[in-house]
Design a protein around this motif. Structure first.
Motif, PDB file in Angstrom:
ATOM      1  N   SER A 187       0.813  -1.207   0.000  1.00  0.00           N
ATOM      2  CA  SER A 187       0.000   0.000   0.000  1.00  0.00           C
ATOM      3  C   SER A 187       0.852   1.265   0.000  1.00  0.00           C
ATOM      4  CB  SER A 187      -0.932   0.000   1.212  1.00  0.00           C
ATOM      5  OG  SER A 187      -0.174  -0.200   2.367  1.00  0.00           O
ATOM      6  N   ALA A 188       2.100   1.120  -0.463  1.00  0.00           N
ATOM      7  CA  ALA A 188       2.968   2.289  -0.513  1.00  0.00           C
ATOM      8  C   ALA A 188       2.305   3.393  -1.331  1.00  0.00           C
ATOM      9  CB  ALA A 188       4.300   1.908  -1.144  1.00  0.00           C
ATOM     10  N   VAL A 189       2.416   4.596  -0.829  1.00  0.00           N
ATOM     11  CA  VAL A 189       1.741   5.700  -1.511  1.00  0.00           C
ATOM     12  C   VAL A 189       2.529   6.091  -2.747  1.00  0.00           C
ATOM     13  CG1 VAL A 189       0.848   8.021  -1.249  1.00  0.00           C
ATOM     14  CG2 VAL A 189       0.943   6.496   0.723  1.00  0.00           C
ATOM     15  N   VAL A 190       1.829   6.113  -3.855  1.00  0.00           N
ATOM     16  CA  VAL A 190       2.484   6.561  -5.088  1.00  0.00           C
ATOM     17  C   VAL A 190       1.682   7.708  -5.671  1.00  0.00           C
ATOM     18  CG1 VAL A 190       3.758   4.555  -5.876  1.00  0.00           C
ATOM     19  CG2 VAL A 190       1.286   4.634  -6.141  1.00  0.00           C
ATOM     20  N   ASP A 191       2.309   8.455  -6.514  1.00  0.00           N
ATOM     21  CA  ASP A 191       1.572   9.514  -7.200  1.00  0.00           C
ATOM     22  C   ASP A 191       0.732   8.889  -8.290  1.00  0.00           C
ATOM     23  OD1 ASP A 191       2.740  11.412  -5.656  1.00  0.00           O
ATOM     24  OD2 ASP A 191       4.462  11.649  -6.998  1.00  0.00           O
ATOM     25  N   GLY A 192      -0.504   9.262  -8.339  1.00  0.00           N
ATOM     26  CA  GLY A 192      -1.383   8.721  -9.378  1.00  0.00           C
ATOM     27  C   GLY A 192      -1.661   7.254  -9.137  1.00  0.00           C
ATOM     28  N   LEU A 193      -2.120   6.605 -10.171  1.00  0.00           N
ATOM     29  CA  LEU A 193      -2.472   5.196 -10.039  1.00  0.00           C
ATOM     30  C   LEU A 193      -1.230   4.330 -10.209  1.00  0.00           C
ATOM     31  CD1 LEU A 193      -5.808   4.954 -12.000  1.00  0.00           C
ATOM     32  CD2 LEU A 193      -5.466   4.752  -9.554  1.00  0.00           C
ATOM     33  N   PRO A 194      -1.086   3.313  -9.383  1.00  0.00           N
ATOM     34  CA  PRO A 194       0.046   2.410  -9.557  1.00  0.00           C
ATOM     35  C   PRO A 194      -0.172   1.553 -10.792  1.00  0.00           C
ATOM     36  CG  PRO A 194      -1.412   1.585  -7.872  1.00  0.00           C
ATOM     37  CD  PRO A 194      -1.972   2.905  -8.292  1.00  0.00           C
ATOM     38  N   SER A 195       0.908   1.048 -11.371  1.00  0.00           N
ATOM     39  CA  SER A 195       0.716   0.170 -12.519  1.00  0.00           C
ATOM     40  C   SER A 195       1.055  -1.261 -12.108  1.00  0.00           C
ATOM     41  CB  SER A 195       1.604   0.614 -13.689  1.00  0.00           C
ATOM     42  OG  SER A 195       2.939   0.635 -13.276  1.00  0.00           O
ATOM     43  N   THR A 196       0.557  -2.183 -12.909  1.00  0.00           N
ATOM     44  CA  THR A 196       0.756  -3.590 -12.570  1.00  0.00           C
ATOM     45  C   THR A 196       2.226  -3.956 -12.726  1.00  0.00           C
ATOM     46  OG1 THR A 196       0.246  -4.079 -14.848  1.00  0.00           O
ATOM     47  CG2 THR A 196      -1.528  -4.310 -13.282  1.00  0.00           C
ATOM     48  N   ASN A 197       2.698  -4.846 -11.875  1.00  0.00           N
ATOM     49  CA  ASN A 197       4.092  -5.250 -12.005  1.00  0.00           C
ATOM     50  C   ASN A 197       4.261  -6.724 -11.684  1.00  0.00           C
ATOM     51  OD1 ASN A 197       4.958  -5.767  -9.095  1.00  0.00           O
ATOM     52  ND2 ASN A 197       4.003  -3.754  -8.952  1.00  0.00           N
ATOM     53  N   PHE A 198       5.378  -7.259 -12.134  1.00  0.00           N
ATOM     54  CA  PHE A 198       5.725  -8.635 -11.842  1.00  0.00           C
ATOM     55  C   PHE A 198       7.028  -8.599 -11.051  1.00  0.00           C
ATOM     56  CE2 PHE A 198       7.841 -12.633 -13.301  1.00  0.00           C
ATOM     57  CZ  PHE A 198       6.990 -13.501 -12.644  1.00  0.00           C
ATOM     58  N   PHE A 199       6.915  -8.615  -9.744  1.00  0.00           N
ATOM     59  CA  PHE A 199       8.062  -8.463  -8.846  1.00  0.00           C
ATOM     60  C   PHE A 199       8.937  -7.283  -9.265  1.00  0.00           C
ATOM     61  CE2 PHE A 199       7.037 -13.033  -8.480  1.00  0.00           C
ATOM     62  CZ  PHE A 199       6.597 -12.992  -7.175  1.00  0.00           C
ATOM     63  N   GLY A 200       8.302  -6.161  -9.427  1.00  0.00           N
ATOM     64  CA  GLY A 200       9.080  -4.959  -9.698  1.00  0.00           C
ATOM     65  C   GLY A 200       9.178  -4.594 -11.168  1.00  0.00           C
ATOM     66  N   ILE A 201       8.973  -5.575 -12.064  1.00  0.00           N
ATOM     67  CA  ILE A 201       9.025  -5.239 -13.489  1.00  0.00           C
ATOM     68  C   ILE A 201       7.656  -4.732 -13.902  1.00  0.00           C
ATOM     69  CG2 ILE A 201       9.580  -6.090 -15.785  1.00  0.00           C
ATOM     70  CD1 ILE A 201      10.821  -8.555 -14.320  1.00  0.00           C
ATOM     71  N   GLU A 202       7.592  -3.526 -14.397  1.00  0.00           N
ATOM     72  CA  GLU A 202       6.291  -2.988 -14.806  1.00  0.00           C
ATOM     73  C   GLU A 202       5.846  -3.649 -16.100  1.00  0.00           C
ATOM     74  OE1 GLU A 202       5.746   1.122 -14.974  1.00  0.00           O
ATOM     75  OE2 GLU A 202       6.089   1.409 -12.834  1.00  0.00           O
ATOM     76  N   LEU A 203       4.575  -4.050 -16.114  1.00  0.00           N
ATOM     77  CA  LEU A 203       4.088  -4.787 -17.273  1.00  0.00           C
ATOM     78  C   LEU A 203       3.489  -3.843 -18.303  1.00  0.00           C
ATOM     79  CD1 LEU A 203       2.616  -7.990 -15.731  1.00  0.00           C
ATOM     80  CD2 LEU A 203       4.781  -7.646 -16.844  1.00  0.00           C
ATOM     81  N   GLN A 204       4.302  -2.987 -18.811  1.00  0.00           N
ATOM     82  CA  GLN A 204       3.848  -2.124 -19.886  1.00  0.00           C
ATOM     83  C   GLN A 204       4.667  -2.470 -21.119  1.00  0.00           C
ATOM     84  OE1 GLN A 204       1.313  -0.015 -19.427  1.00  0.00           O
ATOM     85  NE2 GLN A 204       1.182  -0.697 -17.304  1.00  0.00           N
ATOM     86  N   GLY A 205       4.092  -2.270 -22.271  1.00  0.00           N
ATOM     87  CA  GLY A 205       4.836  -2.468 -23.508  1.00  0.00           C
ATOM     88  C   GLY A 205       5.354  -3.888 -23.669  1.00  0.00           C
ATOM     89  N   PHE A 206       6.624  -4.010 -24.031  1.00  0.00           N
ATOM     90  CA  PHE A 206       7.149  -5.317 -24.388  1.00  0.00           C
ATOM     91  C   PHE A 206       7.234  -6.268 -23.199  1.00  0.00           C
ATOM     92  CE2 PHE A 206       8.585  -3.200 -28.258  1.00  0.00           C
ATOM     93  CZ  PHE A 206       8.143  -4.126 -29.178  1.00  0.00           C
ATOM     94  N   SER A 207       7.513  -5.731 -22.006  1.00  0.00           N
ATOM     95  CA  SER A 207       7.554  -6.639 -20.862  1.00  0.00           C
ATOM     96  C   SER A 207       6.179  -7.269 -20.654  1.00  0.00           C
ATOM     97  CB  SER A 207       8.011  -5.899 -19.612  1.00  0.00           C
ATOM     98  OG  SER A 207       7.155  -4.813 -19.359  1.00  0.00           O
ATOM     99  N   GLY A 208       5.129  -6.483 -20.897  1.00  0.00           N
ATOM    100  CA  GLY A 208       3.763  -7.018 -20.830  1.00  0.00           C
ATOM    101  C   GLY A 208       3.581  -8.143 -21.828  1.00  0.00           C
TER     102      GLY A 208
END
Lengths: 352, 383
Positions: free
Chosen positions: B159-180
């Motif tokens: 529940s760490a506070v982040v600016d804006g909406l958090p994005s989905t991740n796989f143990f720290g790797i954000e699942l956007q673009g090619f990693s997704g």
């Protein structure tokens, strides 16, 4: 005394609600019954599971829409009522040519489009059967479903590209666009009012259903068709071209669901996926009534319509929330499981 | 001898498949399809179609209700993001399990009937779920708006506070673009391996036997329903996985994913590619998603550019007749394509490939043998 009267009034209101829901259900059921009738007619005669049947309903509705558009083709004329500056308004050609008669014709465009819809839907039905569906008699039901599903997509996309994606409202004639004060007519007080058009729809569906049954039960043609449903081969051996009659029956089914669509336009402005929305419902109706049973389809149509409208009563929704949304499907599931042949299904028709 | 195709070594097959999938960003770039959004779609719908094929392809049971499982998967995944953590692993796990349970319930009821009744039962269940998701279940599904992440979600694990909406991740790797894409591709490969194992197992053989002749199967002493139910649940879990992956790459879920026409889409893909074959459904997904992308993007100017080499009057004419089929009219093309496939090539693209292969080889050896084998292949697929 006051208390008593109050109670009486409450009772009266309950009575009204029940009657109102009954009417609601009947006219919803009318639409279901008409579509299901066509569907089961096709299934009983040709043995084809037609997923494009909902599209025929939709095409019927768009017959009415395009007829209305045709009548209201208009040109810009100078608006005489505004004298400050030159203002223009659209005036339909019909009004220019025929005056008040033209206005009346436009006003009555929905009922009048029945006259157009009958030949158009008959042609569409015949073309569909002869051109496409004929080749699928010997294929499996799964393939029939898939093919007609593709056909339904094509038809609805064509309509979408012509008429756009938004619903197109087309009003009922002015006289019947209001509500009938049924309560006063039946002596139940003034609380019971119901839209005229929906009453007309109910009458209309009753007439069409009666017509189809009369055609099948009272004419020689109908007798042959019924015999064909029962045993196609024997009828063929007797020297009757049963295939051709079945083609005509397909045309008839297309006309029936097309007319259901035409008259439904003032109730619900049609858009291109109207057919898909009604398709699932009408299949459920057919299954509940019993595959291949015409009486069953009609009975189940009205029954499910009434059931659905009673389930949308707030009192019932308070007990089981959301029941109005699923009741039809729930009934279908239960019927399919406990009475696999449906309410009036005949033995030997589509059993697995 | 020609009827039984040589079965390729499994390990080799898996290796080739993985290589092909993982290098998709490279070899698809000349085709203009190598951007992450489309690649993710390939992988996600690939999972969906593989799973659907296990039911429809092997047993012949035509379900119109799989979109409901997809929807359940999506909703579960988004709830897992909202309540637990933005890590996708629990989301995927919960989605698959819940979709499996859901499929078990629906399958248990629906599989009491077969043929068209089964189709209608699944259709009824899918519509029920859709209607409920839209109306009464609004607290869970957020109705018409669809379920979305919010800043004040509890997320008890991170529940760490982040600016804006958090994005989905796989143990720290954000699942956007090619990693997704690679995340989805990993599941596609896993799904493929499982499907391959099922196809070549005694269980798969029993499912095929059910498709061929269920009555005969029963006479030999098999109770068919447990096998059918297992197949149904497995394919429901695939659908749930696909739904979860959808939510992982784009964390929202809407009820329209559950509508029965959405199930129709996966049916289209499976049929177009080739029902009952290992690669067919994937081919179908590739073809449909690729052309959807290409065709929807073409507008009138693009058409004029394509037919530029023709004389003007012919150019105008060609643009006029092709225009309804591209852009907004893509679904029209799809519907026509589908109708043609069902009518003339019930085995889909895979049957077409087989046919051409046989034509080629029969020219070298014996003309008559080649035609006779294609005939048996046709008979086999149409029954």
């Amino acid at each position: 005394m006051f208390l008593y009267r109050n109670q009486n009034k409450n009772k009266c209101r309950d009575m009204d609600t029940i009657l109102l829901q009954l009417l609601n259900g009947l006219d919803k059921g009318g639409a279901y019954a008409l579509i299901a009738l066509g569907l089961t007619l096709v299934f009983g005669t040709l043995g084809v599971v037609n997923f494009a049947h909902g599209a025929l309903f939709m095409l019927g509705a768009f017959c009415a829409v395009s007829f209305n558009k045709l009548l209201t083709l208009s040109k810009k004329v100078k608006d005489e009522s505004i004298t400050f500056f030159d203002a223009y308004k659209e005036q339909p050609y019909l009004e220019i040519w025929l005056g008040d008669t033209g206005t009346t014709i436009i006003d009555w465009s929905v009922p009048l489009s029945i006259l157009i819809a009958i030949p158009v839907m008959l042609l569409i039905g015949l073309a569909m059967e002869r051109g496409l569906i004929r080749h699928f008699y010997k294929r499996s039901h799964a393939e029939q479903i898939l093919f007609t599903f593709g056909l339904a997509i094509v038809l609805q996309e064509i309509v979408k590209s012509v008429f756009g994606a938004n619903p197109i409202p087309t009003p009922a004639p002015d006289i019947v666009s209001g509500s009938a004060n049924l309560g006063a007519a039946l002596g139940l007080g003034d609380n019971l009012v119901y839209p005229w058009w929906r009453l007309i729809y109910l009458m209309f569906s009753a007439v069409i259903i009666a017509g189809v049954f009369a055609f099948l039960k009272l004419t020689t043609f109908g007798m042959v068709v019924r015999a064909g449903i029962h045993d196609k081969e024997t009828v063929g051996l007797l020297g009757i071209n049963i295939e051709r009659r079945f083609t005509i029956v397909f045309g008839l089914a297309a006309v029936v669901s097309g007319l259901a669509g035409v008259m439904y336009v003032p109730v619900l402005p049609p858009d291109y996926h109207l057919g898909m929305d009604f398709l699932v419902l009408s299949f459920v109706v057919v299954v509940v009534g019993g595959m291949g049973s015409l009486e069953g389809a009609v009975a189940a149509g009205f029954l499910l319509g009434i059931l659905q409208s009673f389930c949308s009563l707030n009192e019932i929704k308070a007990i089981i929330p959301g029941i109005d949304q699923i009741i039809i499907y729930l009934v279908a599931v239960v019927i399919l499981l406990v009475k696999p042949r449906g309410l009036m299904g005949k033995k030997g028709v589509m059993e697995d | 001898m020609m009827n039984k195709p040589k079965e390729m070594n499994e390990l080799l097959l898996i290796l080739i498949f993985s290589a092909v999938v993982l290098t998709m960003p490279i070899w698809l770039s000349p085709l203009g399809a190598a951007y992450p959004d489309l690649l993710q779609k390939f992988a996600i719908f690939g999972v969906f179609a593989i799973g659907y094929n296990i039911l429809f392809g092997l047993t012949g049971y035509l379900s119109f209700g799989h979109a409901a499982f997809l929807g359940v998967g999506s909703y579960t995944a988004v709830w897992s993001f909202k309540l637990l953590s933005m890590n996708v692993l629990p989301a995927v796990m919960f989605s698959v399990v819940l979709a499996g349970l859901f499929a078990a319930v629906i399958g248990f009821v629906s599989l009491r009937r077969s043929g068209i009744y089964f189709s209608i039962l699944t259709l009824a269940f899918a519509q029920m779920s859709y209607n409920l998701a839209y109306s009464v279940l609004t607290p869970i599904t957020n109705g018409e708006t669809g379920l979305q992440l919010a800043k004040e979600d509890p997320r008890i694990l991170d529940s760490a506070v982040v600016d804006g909406l958090p994005s989905t991740n796989f143990f720290g790797i954000e699942l956007q673009g090619f990693s997704g894409f690679y995340f989805c591709a990993a599941f596609l490969i896993l799904g493929f391996i499982i499907a391959l194992r099922i196809f070549r197992s005694p269980f798969g053989l029993k499912l095929r036997a059910i498709k061929t002749n269920q009555t005969r199967m029963r006479y030999t002493g098999f109770s068919t329903r447990p096998y059918l139910l297992t197949a149904f649940v497995i394919s429901g879990m695939y659908a749930g996985l696909a739904g979860a992956l959808m939510a992982c790459t784009d964390p929202l879920a809407g009820a329209e994913r559950m509508q029965w026409t959405a199930s129709g889409e996966v049916v289209l893909m499976t049929i177009l590619g080739g029902v009952g074959t290992l690669f067919g459904p994937l081919l179908g997904v590739g073809i449909i998603k690729y052309f959807e992308n290409i065709f929807s993007a073409i507008n009138e100017q693009a058409l004029h550019a394509i037919f530029d080499f023709l004389p003007t009057w012919l150019e105008e004419f060609m643009v006029l007749i092709t225009h309804p089929f591209v852009g907004e009219g893509w679904h029209l093309t799809l519907g026509l394509l589908f109708m043609l496939t069902v009518a003339f090539l019930p085995g889909g693209v895979m049957e077409g490939i087989d046919y051409i292969k046989k034509k080629m080889s029969s020219k070298d050896t014996d003309e008559t043998e080649g035609t006779s084998t294609t005939k048996t292949a046709e008979e086999g697929s149409s029954s």
